[in-house]
Scaffold this motif. Structure first.
Motif, short mmCIF file in Angstrom:
data_model
loop_
_atom_site.label_atom_id
_atom_site.label_comp_id
_atom_site.label_asym_id
_atom_site.label_seq_id
_atom_site.Cartn_x
_atom_site.Cartn_y
_atom_site.Cartn_z
N HIS A 198 0.85 -1.20 0.00
CA HIS A 198 0.00 0.00 0.00
C HIS A 198 0.89 1.25 0.00
O HIS A 198 1.94 1.26 0.65
CB HIS A 198 -0.90 -0.01 1.24
CG HIS A 198 -1.96 1.02 1.19
ND1 HIS A 198 -1.76 2.30 1.63
CD2 HIS A 198 -3.25 0.95 0.74
CE1 HIS A 198 -2.86 2.99 1.47
NE2 HIS A 198 -3.78 2.20 0.93
N PRO A 199 0.50 2.32 -0.69
CA PRO A 199 1.33 3.53 -0.72
C PRO A 199 1.70 4.07 0.67
O PRO A 199 2.83 4.50 0.88
CB PRO A 199 0.47 4.53 -1.49
CG PRO A 199 -0.38 3.68 -2.38
CD PRO A 199 -0.66 2.44 -1.57
N ASP A 200 0.77 4.04 1.61
CA ASP A 200 1.09 4.52 2.96
C ASP A 200 2.04 3.57 3.68
O ASP A 200 2.91 4.00 4.43
CB ASP A 200 -0.19 4.68 3.80
CG ASP A 200 -1.07 5.81 3.30
OD1 ASP A 200 -0.55 6.73 2.65
OD2 ASP A 200 -2.29 5.75 3.56
N GLY A 201 1.89 2.29 3.45
CA GLY A 201 2.72 1.30 4.12
C GLY A 201 4.16 1.31 3.65
O GLY A 201 5.08 1.01 4.42
N ARG A 202 4.38 1.68 2.42
CA ARG A 202 5.74 1.69 1.87
C ARG A 202 6.68 2.61 2.62
O ARG A 202 7.89 2.43 2.58
CB ARG A 202 5.70 2.10 0.39
CG ARG A 202 5.10 1.05 -0.49
CD ARG A 202 5.21 1.45 -1.96
NE ARG A 202 4.31 0.59 -2.71
CZ ARG A 202 3.39 1.03 -3.54
NH1 ARG A 202 3.25 2.32 -3.78
NH2 ARG A 202 2.60 0.19 -4.18
N LEU A 203 6.12 3.60 3.30
CA LEU A 203 6.95 4.59 4.00
C LEU A 203 6.89 4.46 5.52
O LEU A 203 7.40 5.32 6.23
CB LEU A 203 6.51 6.00 3.60
CG LEU A 203 6.56 6.31 2.11
CD1 LEU A 203 6.02 7.70 1.83
CD2 LEU A 203 7.97 6.16 1.57
N ASP A 204 6.31 3.38 6.02
CA ASP A 204 6.12 3.21 7.46
C ASP A 204 7.21 2.31 8.04
O ASP A 204 7.20 1.10 7.87
CB ASP A 204 4.74 2.60 7.71
CG ASP A 204 4.37 2.55 9.17
OD1 ASP A 204 5.28 2.47 10.03
OD2 ASP A 204 3.17 2.60 9.47
N GLY A 205 8.15 2.93 8.73
CA GLY A 205 9.28 2.20 9.30
C GLY A 205 8.86 1.14 10.31
O GLY A 205 9.44 0.05 10.35
N HIS A 220 13.15 4.17 6.63
CA HIS A 220 11.90 4.89 6.89
C HIS A 220 11.61 5.08 8.37
O HIS A 220 10.49 5.48 8.73
CB HIS A 220 10.74 4.18 6.22
CG HIS A 220 10.87 4.11 4.73
ND1 HIS A 220 10.90 5.22 3.92
CD2 HIS A 220 11.03 3.04 3.90
CE1 HIS A 220 11.05 4.85 2.67
NE2 HIS A 220 11.14 3.54 2.62
N ALA A 221 12.59 4.84 9.23
CA ALA A 221 12.38 5.01 10.67
C ALA A 221 12.07 6.47 10.98
O ALA A 221 12.64 7.38 10.39
CB ALA A 221 13.61 4.55 11.44
N LYS A 222 11.16 6.67 11.93
CA LYS A 222 10.75 8.03 12.30
C LYS A 222 11.65 8.66 13.34
O LYS A 222 11.66 9.87 13.52
CB LYS A 222 9.31 8.01 12.82
CG LYS A 222 8.32 7.63 11.77
CD LYS A 222 6.92 7.58 12.33
CE LYS A 222 5.96 7.11 11.25
NZ LYS A 222 4.65 6.80 11.75
N GLY A 253 13.80 3.76 16.30
CA GLY A 253 13.42 2.92 15.17
C GLY A 253 14.64 2.48 14.38
O GLY A 253 14.73 1.33 13.94
N VAL A 254 15.58 3.40 14.20
CA VAL A 254 16.82 3.06 13.51
C VAL A 254 17.59 2.00 14.29
O VAL A 254 18.06 1.01 13.73
CB VAL A 254 17.70 4.32 13.30
CG1 VAL A 254 19.09 3.96 12.81
CG2 VAL A 254 17.02 5.29 12.33
N GLU A 255 17.69 2.20 15.60
CA GLU A 255 18.43 1.25 16.44
C GLU A 255 17.80 -0.15 16.40
O GLU A 255 18.52 -1.15 16.33
CB GLU A 255 18.49 1.75 17.88
CG GLU A 255 19.41 2.93 18.07
CD GLU A 255 19.38 3.48 19.48
OE1 GLU A 255 18.98 2.74 20.41
OE2 GLU A 255 19.75 4.64 19.66
#
Length: 89
Positions: A21-28, A57-59, A63-65
């Protein structure tokens, strides 16, 4: 919900749909959950790819860690060994 119930393959199916889904593609966070679910279903290559997307895509730093830690674990536990002979063939 599916993961809490132990329905890993159902969870994976829904997360794969979310990733498309377009929204899901950017959800970290979604990518991190998909990475965990793929790993639990034995798709280590797919889990590592999802970790990379989760990292991108982490916010926030947390999220990155999480993405980096999961990818490091997967690389260490399920890494690839390449064997190469001294001569071709």
């Amino acid at each position: 919900f599916f993961l809490r119930k132990g329905w890993v393959f159902d969870a994976r199916s829904e997360l794969e749909r979310a990733a498309a889904h377009p929204d899901g593609r950017l959800d970290g966070e979604m990518w991190l959950m998909l990475a965990q679910t793929r790993a639990r279903t034995g798709d280590i290559g797919g889990a590592i790819a999802a970790c990379e997307r989760a990292h991108s895509h982490a916010k926030d730093a947390a999220g990155v860690e999480e993405a980096v830690a999961l990818k490091a674990y997967l690389d260490e536990a399920f890494g690839v060994v390449t064997i190469q002979g001294s001569a071709p063939g």
